[in-house]
Design a protein around this motif. Structure first.
Motif, PDB file in Angstrom:
ATOM      1  N   ILE A 149     -46.616  95.527  46.943  1.00 53.07           N
ATOM      2  CA  ILE A 149     -45.716  94.644  46.188  1.00 53.07           C
ATOM      3  C   ILE A 149     -45.975  94.779  44.676  1.00 53.07           C
ATOM      4  N   ARG A 150     -47.268  94.831  44.243  1.00 52.93           N
ATOM      5  CA  ARG A 150     -47.577  94.984  42.812  1.00 52.93           C
ATOM      6  C   ARG A 150     -47.079  96.311  42.283  1.00 52.93           C
ATOM      7  N   LEU A 151     -47.147  97.318  43.121  1.00 49.16           N
ATOM      8  CA  LEU A 151     -46.746  98.658  42.699  1.00 49.16           C
ATOM      9  C   LEU A 151     -45.233  98.772  42.532  1.00 49.16           C
ATOM     10  N   HIS A 152     -44.460  98.149  43.454  1.00 50.26           N
ATOM     11  CA  HIS A 152     -43.009  98.330  43.438  1.00 50.26           C
ATOM     12  C   HIS A 152     -42.260  97.183  42.772  1.00 50.26           C
ATOM     13  N   GLY A 153     -42.892  96.238  42.276  1.00 45.44           N
ATOM     14  CA  GLY A 153     -42.188  95.169  41.571  1.00 45.44           C
ATOM     15  C   GLY A 153     -41.776  94.035  42.514  1.00 45.44           C
ATOM     16  N   PHE A 154     -41.276  92.979  41.880  1.00 49.97           N
ATOM     17  CA  PHE A 154     -40.953  91.761  42.631  1.00 49.97           C
ATOM     18  C   PHE A 154     -39.585  91.271  42.173  1.00 49.97           C
ATOM     19  N   GLY A 155     -38.582  91.382  43.012  1.00 53.48           N
ATOM     20  CA  GLY A 155     -37.229  90.964  42.649  1.00 53.48           C
ATOM     21  C   GLY A 155     -37.129  89.456  42.460  1.00 53.48           C
ATOM     22  N   GLU A 156     -36.147  89.033  41.653  1.00 58.12           N
ATOM     23  CA  GLU A 156     -35.985  87.614  41.365  1.00 58.12           C
ATOM     24  C   GLU A 156     -35.580  86.801  42.603  1.00 58.12           C
ATOM     25  N   LYS A 157     -34.854  87.441  43.516  1.00 62.34           N
ATOM     26  CA  LYS A 157     -34.312  86.689  44.649  1.00 62.34           C
ATOM     27  C   LYS A 157     -35.113  86.878  45.929  1.00 62.34           C
ATOM     28  N   ILE A 158     -36.308  87.385  45.806  1.00 58.30           N
ATOM     29  CA  ILE A 158     -37.129  87.585  46.990  1.00 58.30           C
ATOM     30  C   ILE A 158     -37.712  86.248  47.448  1.00 58.30           C
ATOM     31  N   VAL A 159     -37.405  85.836  48.655  1.00 56.55           N
ATOM     32  CA  VAL A 159     -37.968  84.613  49.224  1.00 56.55           C
ATOM     33  C   VAL A 159     -38.686  84.902  50.534  1.00 56.55           C
ATOM     34  N   TYR A 160     -38.299  86.012  51.185  1.00 56.92           N
ATOM     35  CA  TYR A 160     -38.955  86.433  52.414  1.00 56.92           C
ATOM     36  C   TYR A 160     -39.344  87.907  52.264  1.00 56.92           C
ATOM     37  N   PHE A 161     -40.408  88.300  52.939  1.00 62.51           N
ATOM     38  CA  PHE A 161     -40.756  89.724  53.023  1.00 62.51           C
ATOM     39  C   PHE A 161     -40.467  90.177  54.463  1.00 62.51           C
TER      40      PHE A 161
END
Length: 521
Positions: free
Chosen positions: A35-47
């Motif tokens: 996750i740290r490597l590929h970034g974190f989208g604003e609308k991510i609430v579930y993985f």
């Protein structure tokens, strides 16, 4: 003016692509590094968790990911039971799933369960969506209310209601048996129990097929009826069903097609009515009509039906022959007025029928197409419609010409017998007197011959005495003959000038004689 939202568009049109997927064989540490490597989208609430082929396997909440030991596997943390929506689903269907399951996001997947996008609940916070969804909710509630009412109506119907739903294009040539229709049956009302003696749920759950109850002799026709509806659009058929206890019922099956805007078949509905009692009544009526037709055709009397103007509508063979016509077709071009000798008689008959509803004549004179006259006995009734208006006449005519001739011959025979009995006595007197006079004349001739031969044994004086005696007797019998002649003359006058009552009476010797009595004019 606010933009109108089409809730029937595919859900993919509003899905976002900020998707981070984790491999199920990752540890928590590996997942966080990824996750740290590929970034974190604003609308991510579930993985979302996938396998090596990218197929969606489960979902993991952010809080759980952050609070679990770093060496634990993702496959042990993920929630395997997850809610998805297919790629062809609509925006409206996506919202329903989010609202029903209280989700913040919903993955859109293809047939291989690969994620194509995420529909986020925040998308529906827009005023346009809220307004449209609110209206849709109102519509949905109204539809549910109507469906509940319709369900109630269907379940209280005496008729059986069946509904078959079709999504795919149907090739009727591929239908070989009833299993095709069993697979597409989606609705059966509660009247199934009164028809088949099994609950509707048994039929919907495929525990039993409605077509199992169709009588073996009718199965082919019923299958053709259901199959042909795809082309005909609507049709009906009567056939037999056999209940579990062996009771046979007759039903009327009416089918009608519902089409989509494209013209493809969407649904086919059937209403099935129990017509067993109607069928019995109809069969009884048909048997009665056939019996009437046999009587009509075989009767020796003329039976006919007329329009109110006298036009012949129907007539039996005896009537065709009596009127001298060549065929039934010819009778339809004829009017009964053509066969009446006296038009005034017919007018009187029609007037009586209109007043009383029926009329009878013991003797009426008609004539055939050749002008030959004959007498009939007639009974006629008027047929009326629901308003009481006379629409036709039905009559039975019996040819009494021969019967009248026989009666006339019998009357003549009775009269002749009466003449013979009545004149026998004076005629016997006349005949006896003539015979006695003949005998006296013979005796006188013999006496005269003796006197001419000069027979010595017989004197003239004695001969004259005998002749005188015979003459006196002859005069007596002549008087009796004259009296008898006058009696005959008088009786013949009575016969000519008076009416007689004639009847047969025993003659005392085992036979019959005619007795008469005169009566005043």
């Amino acid at each position: 003016m606010k933009e109108q939202i089409d809730l029937h568009q595919p859900a993919l049109t509003i899905a976002h692509q900020d998707i981070i997927t984790l491999r199920e064989d990752y540890t928590v540490q590996q997942a966080l590094d990824y996750i740290r490597l590929h970034g974190f989208g604003e609308k991510i609430v579930y993985f979302y968790v996938v396998d090596n082929a990218g197929q969606l396997m489960g979902v993991i909440l952010t809080r759980r990911l952050l609070t679990t030991p770093l060496d634990q596997r993702i496959s042990e943390l993920m929630i395997r039971k997850l809610i998805t929506i297919p790629q062809h689903a609509t925006i409206s269907q996506a919202y329903d799933l989010l609202a029903h399951h209280k989700l913040l996001a919903l993955p859109v997947v293809d047939q291989q369960q690969r994620i194509l996008g995420i529909v986020d609940i925040s998308k529906f916070m827009d005023d346009n969506y809220i307004r449209d969804i609110t209206e849709r909710k109102k519509e949905k509630l109204e539809i549910e209310r109507l469906n509940t009412r319709l369900r109630s109506i269907l379940d209280h119907m005496r008729e059986l209601v069946l509904s078959f739903s079709y999504i795919e294009e149907v090739d009727k040539n591929s239908i070989t048996d009833f299993s095709f229709f069993d697979d597409h049956l989606v609705e059966v009302n509660s009247s199934a129990f009164s028809f088949y003696e099994v609950p509707a749920s048994y039929i919907l759950n495929k525990k039993v097929s409605i077509f199992d109850f169709v009588h073996d002799l009718d199965k082919n026709n019923v299958l053709a009826h259901y199959t042909d509806l795809f082309e005909k659009g609507f049709s009906e058929i009567s056939y037999r069903i056999v209940a579990p206890k062996g009771k046979i019922k007759w039903v009327l099956d009416y089918g009608r097609v519902e089409y989509m805007k494209t013209g493809a078949v969407r649904r086919i509905n059937h209403i099935i009515e129990d017509i067993t009692e109607k069928k019995k009544a109809l069969d009884k009526l048909q048997a009665s009509e056939e019996k009437y037709r046999r009587i009509f055709e075989r009767s020796k009397d003329m039976i006919y039906i007329l329009k109110t103007d006298g036009q012949i509508l129907d007539i039996n063979p005896a009537g065709i022959e009596l009127l001298g016509l060549s065929s039934k077709q010819e009778t339809t071009q004829r009017n009964i007025k053509d066969f009446y000798v006296d038009p005034a008689t017919m007018a009187s008959l029609v007037k009586e029928i209109l007043e009383k509803g029926e009329a009878a004549r013991t003797r009426m004179l008609l004539q055939n197409v050749k002008g030959e006259k004959f007498e009939i006995g007639l009974n006629v009734i008027a047929q009326r419609d629901d308003t009481g208006k006379v629409v036709s006449y039905q009559g039975i005519a019996h040819n009494i010409t021969e019967a009248i001739r026989q009666k006339e011959l019998e009357a003549i025979s009775q009269l002749a017998g009466c003449f013979a009995d009545d004149l026998a006595s004076p005629l016997n007197v006349i005949m006896m007197g003539v015979e006695m006079i003949k005998a006296f004349l013979s005796d006188i001739e013999a006496l005269t011959e003796k006197g001419s031969n000069g027979d010595a044994t017989t004197g003239w004086e004695k001969i004259l005495d005998e002749i005188t005696s015979h003459a006196s007797e002859m005069n007596y019998f002549l008087n009796e003959v004259m009296i008898a002649v006058e009696d005959v003359t008088q009786r013949l006058t009575e016969i000519r000038e008076q009416y007689w009552n004639l009847k047969k009476v025993p003659d005392g010797s085992g036979g019959m004689i005619y007795q008469r009595a005169t009566k005043e004019n």
